[in-house]
Design a protein around this motif. Structure first.
Motif, PDB file in Angstrom:
ATOM      1  N   LEU A  12       0.833  -1.203   0.000  1.00 49.33           N
ATOM      2  CA  LEU A  12       0.000   0.000   0.000  1.00 49.33           C
ATOM      3  C   LEU A  12       0.867   1.252   0.000  1.00 49.33           C
ATOM      4  CD1 LEU A  12      -2.904   0.811   0.009  1.00 49.33           C
ATOM      5  CD2 LEU A  12      -2.946   0.628   2.497  1.00 49.33           C
ATOM      6  N   ARG A  13       1.921   1.245   0.812  1.00 54.14           N
ATOM      7  CA  ARG A  13       2.807   2.405   0.872  1.00 54.14           C
ATOM      8  C   ARG A  13       3.488   2.642  -0.483  1.00 54.14           C
ATOM      9  NH1 ARG A  13       7.693   1.972   4.704  1.00 54.14           N
ATOM     10  NH2 ARG A  13       6.378   2.184   6.519  1.00 54.14           N
ATOM     11  N   THR A  14       3.847   1.522  -1.155  1.00 60.86           N
ATOM     12  CA  THR A  14       4.484   1.662  -2.477  1.00 60.86           C
ATOM     13  C   THR A  14       3.519   2.340  -3.461  1.00 60.86           C
ATOM     14  OG1 THR A  14       5.747  -0.350  -2.097  1.00 60.86           O
ATOM     15  CG2 THR A  14       5.580   0.378  -4.366  1.00 60.86           C
ATOM     16  N   ILE A  15       2.255   1.876  -3.456  1.00 61.29           N
ATOM     17  CA  ILE A  15       1.289   2.484  -4.384  1.00 61.29           C
ATOM     18  C   ILE A  15       1.089   3.964  -4.028  1.00 61.29           C
ATOM     19  CG2 ILE A  15      -1.066   2.336  -5.312  1.00 61.29           C
ATOM     20  CD1 ILE A  15      -1.082  -0.622  -4.501  1.00 61.29           C
ATOM     21  N   HIS A  16       1.072   4.256  -2.717  1.00 64.10           N
ATOM     22  CA  HIS A  16       0.919   5.641  -2.265  1.00 64.10           C
ATOM     23  C   HIS A  16       2.081   6.498  -2.792  1.00 64.10           C
ATOM     24  CE1 HIS A  16      -0.685   8.661   0.454  1.00 64.10           C
ATOM     25  NE2 HIS A  16       0.486   8.819   1.045  1.00 64.10           N
ATOM     26  N   LEU A  17       3.288   5.955  -2.701  1.00 65.96           N
ATOM     27  CA  LEU A  17       4.457   6.726  -3.145  1.00 65.96           C
ATOM     28  C   LEU A  17       4.457   6.917  -4.662  1.00 65.96           C
ATOM     29  CD1 LEU A  17       7.294   5.363  -0.845  1.00 65.96           C
ATOM     30  CD2 LEU A  17       6.131   7.542  -0.742  1.00 65.96           C
ATOM     31  N   VAL A  18       4.016   5.868  -5.396  1.00 67.14           N
ATOM     32  CA  VAL A  18       3.954   6.000  -6.860  1.00 67.14           C
ATOM     33  C   VAL A  18       2.943   7.107  -7.218  1.00 67.14           C
ATOM     34  CG1 VAL A  18       3.234   4.846  -8.992  1.00 67.14           C
ATOM     35  CG2 VAL A  18       4.676   3.637  -7.365  1.00 67.14           C
ATOM     36  N   ASN A  80      -2.548   1.210  11.741  1.00 63.48           N
ATOM     37  CA  ASN A  80      -2.725   1.941  12.999  1.00 63.48           C
ATOM     38  C   ASN A  80      -2.493   3.440  12.877  1.00 63.48           C
ATOM     39  OD1 ASN A  80      -3.533  -0.112  14.728  1.00 63.48           O
ATOM     40  ND2 ASN A  80      -1.434  -0.886  14.860  1.00 63.48           N
ATOM     41  N   TRP A  81      -2.129   3.911  11.649  1.00 56.71           N
ATOM     42  CA  TRP A  81      -1.956   5.370  11.526  1.00 56.71           C
ATOM     43  C   TRP A  81      -3.277   6.088  11.787  1.00 56.71           C
ATOM     44  CZ3 TRP A  81       2.509   7.531  11.905  1.00 56.71           C
ATOM     45  CH2 TRP A  81       3.651   6.904  11.417  1.00 56.71           C
ATOM     46  N   GLY A  82      -4.370   5.495  11.356  1.00 54.13           N
ATOM     47  CA  GLY A  82      -5.693   6.073  11.629  1.00 54.13           C
ATOM     48  C   GLY A  82      -5.953   7.389  10.918  1.00 54.13           C
ATOM     49  N   VAL A  91      -3.266  17.155   8.831  1.00 50.69           N
ATOM     50  CA  VAL A  91      -2.793  18.243   7.961  1.00 50.69           C
ATOM     51  C   VAL A  91      -2.724  17.745   6.512  1.00 50.69           C
ATOM     52  CG1 VAL A  91      -0.794  19.702   7.406  1.00 50.69           C
ATOM     53  CG2 VAL A  91      -1.535  19.464   9.777  1.00 50.69           C
ATOM     54  N   LYS A  92      -2.287  16.489   6.327  1.00 51.80           N
ATOM     55  CA  LYS A  92      -2.212  15.959   4.961  1.00 51.80           C
ATOM     56  C   LYS A  92      -3.597  15.834   4.333  1.00 51.80           C
ATOM     57  CE  LYS A  92       0.710  12.837   3.603  1.00 51.80           C
ATOM     58  NZ  LYS A  92       1.561  11.613   3.550  1.00 51.80           N
ATOM     59  N   TYR A  93      -4.593  15.409   5.128  1.00 47.60           N
ATOM     60  CA  TYR A  93      -5.962  15.354   4.589  1.00 47.60           C
ATOM     61  C   TYR A  93      -6.401  16.745   4.134  1.00 47.60           C
ATOM     62  CZ  TYR A  93      -7.281  10.559   5.529  1.00 47.60           C
ATOM     63  OH  TYR A  93      -7.373   9.191   5.477  1.00 47.60           O
ATOM     64  N   VAL A  94      -6.171  17.732   5.001  1.00 49.56           N
ATOM     65  CA  VAL A  94      -6.633  19.089   4.678  1.00 49.56           C
ATOM     66  C   VAL A  94      -5.937  19.582   3.398  1.00 49.56           C
ATOM     67  CG1 VAL A  94      -6.649  21.497   5.471  1.00 49.56           C
ATOM     68  CG2 VAL A  94      -7.187  19.635   7.071  1.00 49.56           C
ATOM     69  N   LEU A  95      -4.606  19.413   3.342  1.00 43.11           N
ATOM     70  CA  LEU A  95      -3.859  19.917   2.178  1.00 43.11           C
ATOM     71  C   LEU A  95      -4.234  19.151   0.901  1.00 43.11           C
ATOM     72  CD1 LEU A  95      -0.263  20.542   3.606  1.00 43.11           C
ATOM     73  CD2 LEU A  95      -1.985  22.224   2.979  1.00 43.11           C
ATOM     74  N   THR A  96      -4.390  17.815   1.024  1.00 51.42           N
ATOM     75  CA  THR A  96      -4.716  17.017  -0.166  1.00 51.42           C
ATOM     76  C   THR A  96      -6.089  17.419  -0.707  1.00 51.42           C
ATOM     77  OG1 THR A  96      -3.421  15.157   0.662  1.00 51.42           O
ATOM     78  CG2 THR A  96      -5.023  14.650  -1.044  1.00 51.42           C
ATOM     79  N   ILE A  97      -7.062  17.541   0.194  1.00 49.77           N
ATOM     80  CA  ILE A  97      -8.409  17.893  -0.278  1.00 49.77           C
ATOM     81  C   ILE A  97      -8.399  19.317  -0.838  1.00 49.77           C
ATOM     82  CG2 ILE A  97     -10.796  18.320   0.496  1.00 49.77           C
ATOM     83  CD1 ILE A  97     -10.351  15.842   2.371  1.00 49.77           C
ATOM     84  N   LEU A 151       5.535  20.525   0.467  1.00 51.48           N
ATOM     85  CA  LEU A 151       5.279  20.590   1.906  1.00 51.48           C
ATOM     86  C   LEU A 151       4.743  19.242   2.402  1.00 51.48           C
ATOM     87  CD1 LEU A 151       5.037  22.380   4.463  1.00 51.48           C
ATOM     88  CD2 LEU A 151       2.740  22.995   3.719  1.00 51.48           C
ATOM     89  N   MET A 152       3.863  18.619   1.588  1.00 53.76           N
ATOM     90  CA  MET A 152       3.309  17.324   2.006  1.00 53.76           C
ATOM     91  C   MET A 152       4.387  16.238   2.022  1.00 53.76           C
ATOM     92  SD  MET A 152      -0.558  16.911   0.808  1.00 53.76           S
ATOM     93  CE  MET A 152      -0.739  17.909  -0.641  1.00 53.76           C
ATOM     94  N   PHE A 153       5.339  16.314   1.086  1.00 49.35           N
ATOM     95  CA  PHE A 153       6.449  15.352   1.125  1.00 49.35           C
ATOM     96  C   PHE A 153       7.239  15.540   2.423  1.00 49.35           C
ATOM     97  CE2 PHE A 153       7.092  12.643  -2.491  1.00 49.35           C
ATOM     98  CZ  PHE A 153       6.214  13.145  -3.448  1.00 49.35           C
ATOM     99  N   ILE A 155       6.265  16.894   5.281  1.00 47.40           N
ATOM    100  CA  ILE A 155       5.458  16.455   6.429  1.00 47.40           C
ATOM    101  C   ILE A 155       5.473  14.932   6.525  1.00 47.40           C
ATOM    102  CG2 ILE A 155       3.088  16.313   7.312  1.00 47.40           C
ATOM    103  CD1 ILE A 155       2.570  19.052   6.107  1.00 47.40           C
ATOM    104  N   SER A 156       5.367  14.247   5.363  1.00 41.71           N
ATOM    105  CA  SER A 156       5.295  12.778   5.363  1.00 41.71           C
ATOM    106  C   SER A 156       6.594  12.156   5.852  1.00 41.71           C
ATOM    107  CB  SER A 156       5.027  12.255   3.955  1.00 41.71           C
ATOM    108  OG  SER A 156       3.945  12.915   3.394  1.00 41.71           O
ATOM    109  N   VAL A 157       7.711  12.756   5.464  1.00 39.32           N
ATOM    110  CA  VAL A 157       8.995  12.154   5.817  1.00 39.32           C
ATOM    111  C   VAL A 157       9.367  12.487   7.268  1.00 39.32           C
ATOM    112  CG1 VAL A 157      11.469  12.155   5.304  1.00 39.32           C
ATOM    113  CG2 VAL A 157       9.806  12.097   3.436  1.00 39.32           C
TER     114      VAL A 157
END
Ligand code: HEM
Length: 177
Positions: A12-18, A80-82, A91-97, A151-153, A155-157
């Motif tokens: 899942l993480r791989t698909i997310h990164l792609v 478990n990230w939830g 913050v990522k949800y807000v920025l992505t949307i 910024l999202m990259f 935050i993610s790292v």
């Protein structure tokens, strides 16, 4: 809800990164094309250029953005990230949307309307106020989008703001750092 094992999370993480790579790659390529390749010398060249920009938007950028959102929701649901355990995830949800809405309602039309104008007017489109306005709006708006994606990259790292407060301890804390 059942949680994914290590292998499932990695897939899942791989698909997310792609998806994230497609989104930012598409956004950077589109902005570079608009900034650097727009000196068409014939009607056909201008129309072809505008079609190529629209194609890049439809075939790379939009699937990347949707892929990030869908895989982000899956990571939240199946690990478990939830959704609300960590401020950086919120913050990522807000920025992505925000980026998706900004792309759909502001940036999209500035790219989608260009082929029709240049098909109709050929090189004369270059002095059409609507065409010029679209051109600069997609350049400036595209730069804003790229900055938010960077910024999202970050935050993610770095995953700052872990948890939701000083005493916050997730029920089953994620193993990831
Ligand atoms: C709905 C929106 C999103 C949510 C809920 C979300 C959630 C997550 C979560 C929970 C992780 C950690 C996965 C793990 O380590 O097990 C992650 C990783 C990551 N996300 Fe997102 N994400 C979203 C959108 C994005 C966007 C738009 C980008 C960039 C354009 C992005 C880039 C990344 C990167 C680069 C990682 C890997 C970080 C690392 O492993 O060090 N994400 N995301």
């Amino acid at each position: 809800m059942a949680k994914l094992g290590n292998r499932g999370l990695r897939v899942l993480r791989t698909i997310h990164l792609v998806a994230a790579g497609l989104w930012i790659g598409g956004a950077v390529a589109l902005n570079l094309m608009i900034a650097g390749l727009s000196t068409a010398e014939s009607d056909g060249q201008l129309y072809g250029f505008n079609l190529a920009c629209k194609f890049l938007d439809d075939a790379v950028l939009i699937p990347g953005a949707m892929g990030c959102l869908v895989t982000g929701i899956l990571i939240s649901s199946l690990t478990n990230w939830g959704f609300w355990k960590h401020r950086w995830v919120i913050v990522k949800y807000v920025l992505t949307i925000f980026c998706i809405l900004f792309g759909t309602f502001y940036l999209g039309p500035t790219v989608n309307d260009q082929p029709e104008i240049s098909y109709r007017e050929g090189l004369m489109a270059l002095s059409n106020p609507e065409y010029i306005d679209n051109y600069y709006s997609s350049l400036k708006g595209g730069a804003v989008q790229i900055l938010l994606l960077l910024l999202m990259f970050l935050i993610s790292v770095f995953k700052p703001l872990k948890g939701r407060g000083r005493g916050f301890v997730p029920e089953h804390g994620p193993k990831a750092s």
